[in-house]
Design a protein around this motif. Structure first.
Motif, PDB file in Angstrom:
ATOM      1  N   ILE A 161      16.423  43.443  74.753  1.00  0.00           N
ATOM      2  CA  ILE A 161      15.103  43.548  75.375  1.00  0.00           C
ATOM      3  C   ILE A 161      14.793  42.314  76.206  1.00  0.00           C
ATOM      4  O   ILE A 161      14.269  42.407  77.326  1.00  0.00           O
ATOM      5  CB  ILE A 161      14.030  43.767  74.296  1.00  0.00           C
ATOM      6  N   VAL A 162      15.146  41.142  75.694  1.00  0.00           N
ATOM      7  CA  VAL A 162      14.871  39.891  76.407  1.00  0.00           C
ATOM      8  C   VAL A 162      15.657  39.839  77.717  1.00  0.00           C
ATOM      9  O   VAL A 162      15.118  39.455  78.771  1.00  0.00           O
ATOM     10  CB  VAL A 162      15.209  38.671  75.523  1.00  0.00           C
ATOM     11  N   VAL A 163      16.929  40.221  77.687  1.00  0.00           N
ATOM     12  CA  VAL A 163      17.751  40.190  78.905  1.00  0.00           C
ATOM     13  C   VAL A 163      17.184  41.120  79.965  1.00  0.00           C
ATOM     14  O   VAL A 163      16.990  40.739  81.129  1.00  0.00           O
ATOM     15  CB  VAL A 163      19.213  40.569  78.581  1.00  0.00           C
ATOM     16  N   VAL A 164      16.886  42.364  79.572  1.00  0.00           N
ATOM     17  CA  VAL A 164      16.360  43.331  80.530  1.00  0.00           C
ATOM     18  C   VAL A 164      14.971  42.915  81.007  1.00  0.00           C
ATOM     19  O   VAL A 164      14.651  43.017  82.204  1.00  0.00           O
ATOM     20  CB  VAL A 164      16.323  44.740  79.902  1.00  0.00           C
ATOM     21  N   ALA A 165      14.147  42.412  80.092  1.00  0.00           N
ATOM     22  CA  ALA A 165      12.797  41.972  80.469  1.00  0.00           C
ATOM     23  C   ALA A 165      12.854  40.829  81.468  1.00  0.00           C
ATOM     24  O   ALA A 165      12.026  40.750  82.395  1.00  0.00           O
ATOM     25  CB  ALA A 165      12.012  41.562  79.231  1.00  0.00           C
ATOM     26  N   ALA A 166      13.815  39.915  81.297  1.00  0.00           N
ATOM     27  CA  ALA A 166      13.946  38.799  82.230  1.00  0.00           C
ATOM     28  C   ALA A 166      14.292  39.290  83.627  1.00  0.00           C
ATOM     29  O   ALA A 166      13.740  38.799  84.629  1.00  0.00           O
ATOM     30  CB  ALA A 166      15.018  37.830  81.719  1.00  0.00           C
ATOM     31  N   VAL A 167      15.199  40.270  83.714  1.00  0.00           N
ATOM     32  CA  VAL A 167      15.562  40.828  85.024  1.00  0.00           C
ATOM     33  C   VAL A 167      14.372  41.537  85.652  1.00  0.00           C
ATOM     34  O   VAL A 167      14.062  41.354  86.841  1.00  0.00           O
ATOM     35  CB  VAL A 167      16.753  41.802  84.874  1.00  0.00           C
ATOM     36  N   VAL A 168      13.651  42.329  84.833  1.00  0.00           N
ATOM     37  CA  VAL A 168      12.477  43.050  85.337  1.00  0.00           C
ATOM     38  C   VAL A 168      11.398  42.078  85.799  1.00  0.00           C
ATOM     39  O   VAL A 168      10.795  42.251  86.874  1.00  0.00           O
ATOM     40  CB  VAL A 168      11.923  43.991  84.250  1.00  0.00           C
ATOM     41  N   ALA A 169      11.153  41.029  85.014  1.00  0.00           N
ATOM     42  CA  ALA A 169      10.132  40.042  85.384  1.00  0.00           C
ATOM     43  C   ALA A 169      10.498  39.334  86.680  1.00  0.00           C
ATOM     44  O   ALA A 169       9.627  39.096  87.539  1.00  0.00           O
ATOM     45  CB  ALA A 169       9.969  39.025  84.249  1.00  0.00           C
ATOM     46  N   GLY A 170      11.771  39.013  86.819  1.00  0.00           N
ATOM     47  CA  GLY A 170      12.207  38.357  88.048  1.00  0.00           C
ATOM     48  C   GLY A 170      11.995  39.235  89.266  1.00  0.00           C
ATOM     49  O   GLY A 170      11.501  38.768  90.308  1.00  0.00           O
ATOM     50  N   LEU A 171      12.352  40.513  89.158  1.00  0.00           N
ATOM     51  CA  LEU A 171      12.156  41.427  90.278  1.00  0.00           C
ATOM     52  C   LEU A 171      10.674  41.658  90.558  1.00  0.00           C
ATOM     53  O   LEU A 171      10.251  41.728  91.720  1.00  0.00           O
ATOM     54  CB  LEU A 171      12.849  42.760  89.979  1.00  0.00           C
ATOM     55  N   HIS A 172       9.864  41.767  89.490  1.00  0.00           N
ATOM     56  CA  HIS A 172       8.433  41.995  89.688  1.00  0.00           C
ATOM     57  C   HIS A 172       7.779  40.793  90.359  1.00  0.00           C
ATOM     58  O   HIS A 172       6.933  40.949  91.251  1.00  0.00           O
ATOM     59  CB  HIS A 172       7.769  42.273  88.341  1.00  0.00           C
ATOM     60  N   THR A 173       8.164  39.584  89.937  1.00  0.00           N
ATOM     61  CA  THR A 173       7.610  38.374  90.555  1.00  0.00           C
ATOM     62  C   THR A 173       7.969  38.299  92.028  1.00  0.00           C
ATOM     63  O   THR A 173       7.167  37.855  92.872  1.00  0.00           O
ATOM     64  CB  THR A 173       8.151  37.125  89.823  1.00  0.00           C
ATOM     65  N   ALA A 174       9.179  38.748  92.347  1.00  0.00           N
ATOM     66  CA  ALA A 174       9.628  38.702  93.740  1.00  0.00           C
ATOM     67  C   ALA A 174       9.110  39.873  94.561  1.00  0.00           C
ATOM     68  O   ALA A 174       9.418  39.959  95.754  1.00  0.00           O
ATOM     69  CB  ALA A 174      11.153  38.673  93.782  1.00  0.00           C
ATOM     70  N   GLY A 175       8.327  40.776  93.933  1.00  0.00           N
ATOM     71  CA  GLY A 175       7.866  41.983  94.603  1.00  0.00           C
ATOM     72  C   GLY A 175       7.241  41.771  95.969  1.00  0.00           C
ATOM     73  O   GLY A 175       7.662  42.403  96.949  1.00  0.00           O
ATOM     74  N   PRO A 176       6.233  40.870  96.109  1.00  0.00           N
ATOM     75  CA  PRO A 176       5.628  40.665  97.428  1.00  0.00           C
ATOM     76  C   PRO A 176       6.629  40.215  98.483  1.00  0.00           C
ATOM     77  O   PRO A 176       6.557  40.643  99.642  1.00  0.00           O
ATOM     78  CB  PRO A 176       4.582  39.572  97.150  1.00  0.00           C
ATOM     79  N   ALA A 177       7.560  39.376  98.079  1.00  0.00           N
ATOM     80  CA  ALA A 177       8.562  38.905  99.037  1.00  0.00           C
ATOM     81  C   ALA A 177       9.548  40.010  99.405  1.00  0.00           C
ATOM     82  O   ALA A 177      10.043  40.070 100.543  1.00  0.00           O
ATOM     83  CB  ALA A 177       9.314  37.705  98.455  1.00  0.00           C
ATOM     84  N   LEU A 178       9.835  40.901  98.457  1.00  0.00           N
ATOM     85  CA  LEU A 178      10.810  41.958  98.702  1.00  0.00           C
ATOM     86  C   LEU A 178      10.352  42.904  99.805  1.00  0.00           C
ATOM     87  O   LEU A 178      11.169  43.406 100.588  1.00  0.00           O
ATOM     88  CB  LEU A 178      11.063  42.745  97.421  1.00  0.00           C
ATOM     89  N   LYS A 179       9.049  43.154  99.872  1.00  0.00           N
ATOM     90  CA  LYS A 179       8.544  44.097 100.869  1.00  0.00           C
ATOM     91  C   LYS A 179       8.812  43.634 102.294  1.00  0.00           C
ATOM     92  O   LYS A 179       8.856  44.440 103.220  1.00  0.00           O
ATOM     93  CB  LYS A 179       7.039  44.310 100.671  1.00  0.00           C
ATOM     94  N   SER A 180       8.989  42.333 102.476  1.00  0.00           N
ATOM     95  CA  SER A 180       9.230  41.808 103.824  1.00  0.00           C
ATOM     96  C   SER A 180      10.705  41.739 104.189  1.00  0.00           C
ATOM     97  O   SER A 180      11.050  41.358 105.300  1.00  0.00           O
ATOM     98  CB  SER A 180       8.622  40.402 103.939  1.00  0.00           C
ATOM     99  N   LEU A 181      11.581  42.089 103.262  1.00  0.00           N
ATOM    100  CA  LEU A 181      13.022  41.947 103.511  1.00  0.00           C
ATOM    101  C   LEU A 181      13.647  43.153 104.196  1.00  0.00           C
ATOM    102  O   LEU A 181      14.812  43.084 104.599  1.00  0.00           O
ATOM    103  CB  LEU A 181      13.746  41.685 102.183  1.00  0.00           C
ATOM    104  N   GLY A 182      12.904  44.239 104.292  1.00  0.00           N
ATOM    105  CA  GLY A 182      13.441  45.414 104.965  1.00  0.00           C
ATOM    106  C   GLY A 182      14.663  45.979 104.256  1.00  0.00           C
ATOM    107  O   GLY A 182      14.697  46.106 103.032  1.00  0.00           O
ATOM    108  N   ASN A 183      15.702  46.264 105.045  1.00  0.00           N
ATOM    109  CA  ASN A 183      16.883  46.918 104.481  1.00  0.00           C
ATOM    110  C   ASN A 183      17.761  45.994 103.647  1.00  0.00           C
ATOM    111  O   ASN A 183      18.735  46.454 103.046  1.00  0.00           O
ATOM    112  CB  ASN A 183      17.722  47.540 105.601  1.00  0.00           C
ATOM    113  N   LEU A 184      17.421  44.704 103.583  1.00  0.00           N
ATOM    114  CA  LEU A 184      18.130  43.834 102.642  1.00  0.00           C
ATOM    115  C   LEU A 184      17.880  44.266 101.198  1.00  0.00           C
ATOM    116  O   LEU A 184      18.670  43.967 100.297  1.00  0.00           O
ATOM    117  CB  LEU A 184      17.690  42.375 102.829  1.00  0.00           C
ATOM    118  N   ASN A 185      16.766  44.976 101.005  1.00  0.00           N
ATOM    119  CA  ASN A 185      16.479  45.502  99.661  1.00  0.00           C
ATOM    120  C   ASN A 185      17.538  46.499  99.195  1.00  0.00           C
ATOM    121  O   ASN A 185      17.765  46.661  97.995  1.00  0.00           O
ATOM    122  CB  ASN A 185      15.103  46.174  99.642  1.00  0.00           C
TER     123      ASN A 185
END
Length: 633
Positions: free
Chosen positions: A187-211
């Motif tokens: 749970i901790v490993v998966v939660a860490a990955v999910v938290a990292g992606l969620h934190t990066a969410g605003p930045a991800l929207k600006s990356l276009g097809n790099l996502n």
């Protein structure tokens, strides 16, 4: 019905990681696991049987009584989605979902346990994420009424709700069975990955097809390498991509999954899987193999030639590689070992013949590629015969080369009377591919229905001719058919949603433009396709790779002047080569499991066979007539 209790509760009630509480907790979890298995496997088996009866009834009503069942296809489609979802849940319970475990299995015991837990938690995450969109999707379908039966379409879509709910409960039970310490790590490993992606969410929207690189390479790569079922890996990547980098509603994922799993021609998948199991049980496979062995068993490497020929003939009946290998290996391998064949050589040749026969109809991959690209399945069935023979010839040349210096075998040449007797015995079995082909070409049955003609033929042959029919095996065969079918169909569903996301992102247009403008035209396009699908076949297996990239690349093949049937043959054989090539090809490990030979023993011998297959694929790519010479103009 096989349960996973031994795997889920390996440490017993006294282990420090066991679920806290009364000593009866493990037994309660085991009971819950058993009950969940029953509530999916029993309906799944009944649905397989119902589809067989319904499809064959449709053939009889239309061809014999000239009174077609106008509601037949609609009812078959409703039952099919229920079969796909209950089958997927059965596969989860039995641990038979398609996974890439080559890397996980090489880790130490402790790390393997961690990766297995991470895989389980990630699967649980996907099932939890899809629950709300599934509920929203069934509400959307509530007001839709089917045209023939005039029933609410929500009754069909309820299959997705049922399947997801049961699989979610199964995953929770399995997680609890691991013990708190191990569960918390996952749970901790998966939660860490999910938290990292969620934190990066605003930045991800600006990356276009790099996502696309982040989610469809990064997330898919991480989850697949962790041993997560490929279907869930695809689904989790699509959910992550849509929720974190776009504003699209998540119900789209469910609707695309529904579309992918509900293509009626895919109903041929469970039907041919069951047919493959049936020919092995009735003794038809053994009859064919015994006849071939009487012809070639006395020459150097003779039984190796028999193996190549038997896999070709049986692939023309079953359509399932697992069923093919399970029918041939137990019959031939004991005698081949007596004659001095090394175990590694046996499993290497078995794997190579698995790749060789990928285009032999009624291959499940042929049916899938026709369903997602629009290529005529009848044309694919016709075009797939000769490419398989070309690769068989390439393998036989290598068998001859390797056997030329060996001592003569001790087996005596079979007398003509014995050969004639075995031929007579094998004629009903040898006739089955002809019956299937005739039924399709003459319009007796569609490519979806023809498998039921083969099933009824095999039932009659098993009961009246071979008199080898074990009624007790029917129920396990139905469950096995449902589980394998569900594992395949849910991959098609989630891969369809991923393909839709790739198309909406514009990636498909970019890929098409790149492939279309390769220098060298058709030659370069074909060469790049071969290398790409060998790689994809080793990582993704054939079906998800086809669903993802087939709709993108087949139109380009047509534009550069390559016949779609020839391109299909090259693509399928390239993926087959990757699928059965170690260290990543899971087909190779399936061959090892069937033959009960350690994977390490076949690594060196298989290199030569894969080289022979590669040269055969080059010939098929260079000579279009091999694939399209027998097609009607």
């Amino acid at each position: 019905m096989r349960t996973q209790i031994a795997e889920d509760f390996p440490q017993g009630a006294h282990d420090g990681n066991a679920v806290p509480g009364a000593s009866s907790s493990p037994s309660r979890l085991a009971l819950a696991d058993r009950v969940l298995g029953l509530i999916v496997s029993v309906p799944a088996a009944m649905l397989v049987l119902a589809e067989i009866v319904l499809l064959f009834s449709g053939v009889m009503a239309r061809y014999v009584f000239h009174r077609p069942l106008v509601w037949g296809d609609e009812l078959a489609g409703i039952l099919f989605l229920w079969l796909a979802m209950t089958g997927a849940a059965t596969a989860l319970h039995r641990g038979t979902h398609m996974r890439m475990t080559a890397i996980v299995n090489r880790a130490g015991k402790e790390w393997r346990a961690i990766w297995d837990t991470v895989s389980l938690v990630a699967s649980l995450l996907f099932l939890g994420l899809i629950a709300a969109p599934v509920y929203a999707y069934i509400n959307q379908q509530w007001g839709i009424v089917t045209p023939a039966l005039e029933i609410n379409d929500a009754l069909r879509v309820a299959a997705i709700v049922y399947g997801v709910a049961v699989m979610l409960l199964m995953s929770v039970v399995k997680l609890l069975a691991l013990g708190w310490r191990q569960a918390i790590i996952g749970i901790v490993v998966v939660a860490a990955v999910v938290a990292g992606l969620h934190t990066a969410g605003p930045a991800l929207k600006s990356l276009g097809n790099l996502n696309l690189l982040i989610f469809f390479v990064g997330v898919v790569g991480f989850t697949v390498l962790s041993g997560m079922p490929i279907a869930f890996s695809f689904g989790l990547a699509v959910f992550s991509y849509l929720s974190l980098s776009t504003s699209m509603p998540l119900e789209i994922v469910v609707s695309r999954m529904d579309e992918g799993m509900s293509q009626l021609m895919l109903l041929a998948v469970p039907m041919f899987i069951f047919l493959g199991l049936l020919i092995e049980m009735t003794g038809m496979a053994r009859a064919m193999i015994n006849f071939l062995a009487s012809l070639l068993g006395h020459v150097r490497g003779g039984l190796s030639y028999v193996l190549v020929g038997a896999m070709y003939l049986i692939s023309g009946i079953s359509g399932s590689k697992a069923a093919d290998m399970a029918a041939v290996a137990p019959i031939l391998f004991p005698e081949m070992k007596k004659r001095g064949e090394k175990p590694g050589e046996l499993v290497a040749l078995l794997s190579a013949t698995g790749a060789q026969t990928e285009t032999v109809p009624p291959s499940i991959v042929l049916i899938t590629i026709g369903s997602v690209t629009g290529v005529s399945i009848s044309a694919l069935f016709t075009g797939g015969l000769l490419p398989g023979l070309v690769l068989a010839l390439a393998l036989c040349v290598l068998v001859w080369w390797r056997a030329r210096g060996t001592d003569p075998v001790s087996a005596k040449r079979a007398p003509g009377s014995e050969i004639a007797k075995l031929l007579v015995i094998s004629i009903p079995a040898l006739a089955l591919p002809v019956v299937i082909r005739f039924a399709v070409v003459e319009g007796v049955a569609t490519a979806t229905e023809v498998s039921t003609v083969g099933i009824v033929y095999s039932l009659i042959a098993g009961l009246l001719i071979y008199r080898k029919f074990d009624w007790k095996r029917i129920s396990p065969m139905l469950v096995e058919t449902a589980a394998l079918s569900g594992a395949i169909l849910i991959i098609i569903g989630t891969a369809t949603s991923m393909a839709w996301a790739l198309t909406q992102s514009g990636f498909s247009h970019s890929l098409a433009s790149f492939m279309e403008h390769l220098p060298g035209g058709a030659v370069s396009f074909m060469a790049v396709s071969v290398m790409m699908f060998v790689l994809l076949g080793s990582v993704l297996e054939g079906i998800p790779a086809i669903v993802l990239f087939g709709p993108l690349l087949f139109p380009i093949a047509r534009d550069v002047g390559i016949h779609e049937v020839q391109y299909a043959m090259v693509v399928i054989l390239s993926m087959g080569m990757g699928l059965f090539s170690p260290p990543f090809g899971v087909g190779y490990y399936g061959a090892c499991a069937v033959s009960k030979i350690h994977p390490d023993e076949g690594i060196r011998p298989i290199i030569g066979y894969m080289i022979a297959l590669f040269f055969g694929i080059i010939v098929i790519a260079a000579v279009p007539w091999i694939s399209i010479g027998f097609l009607k103009s």
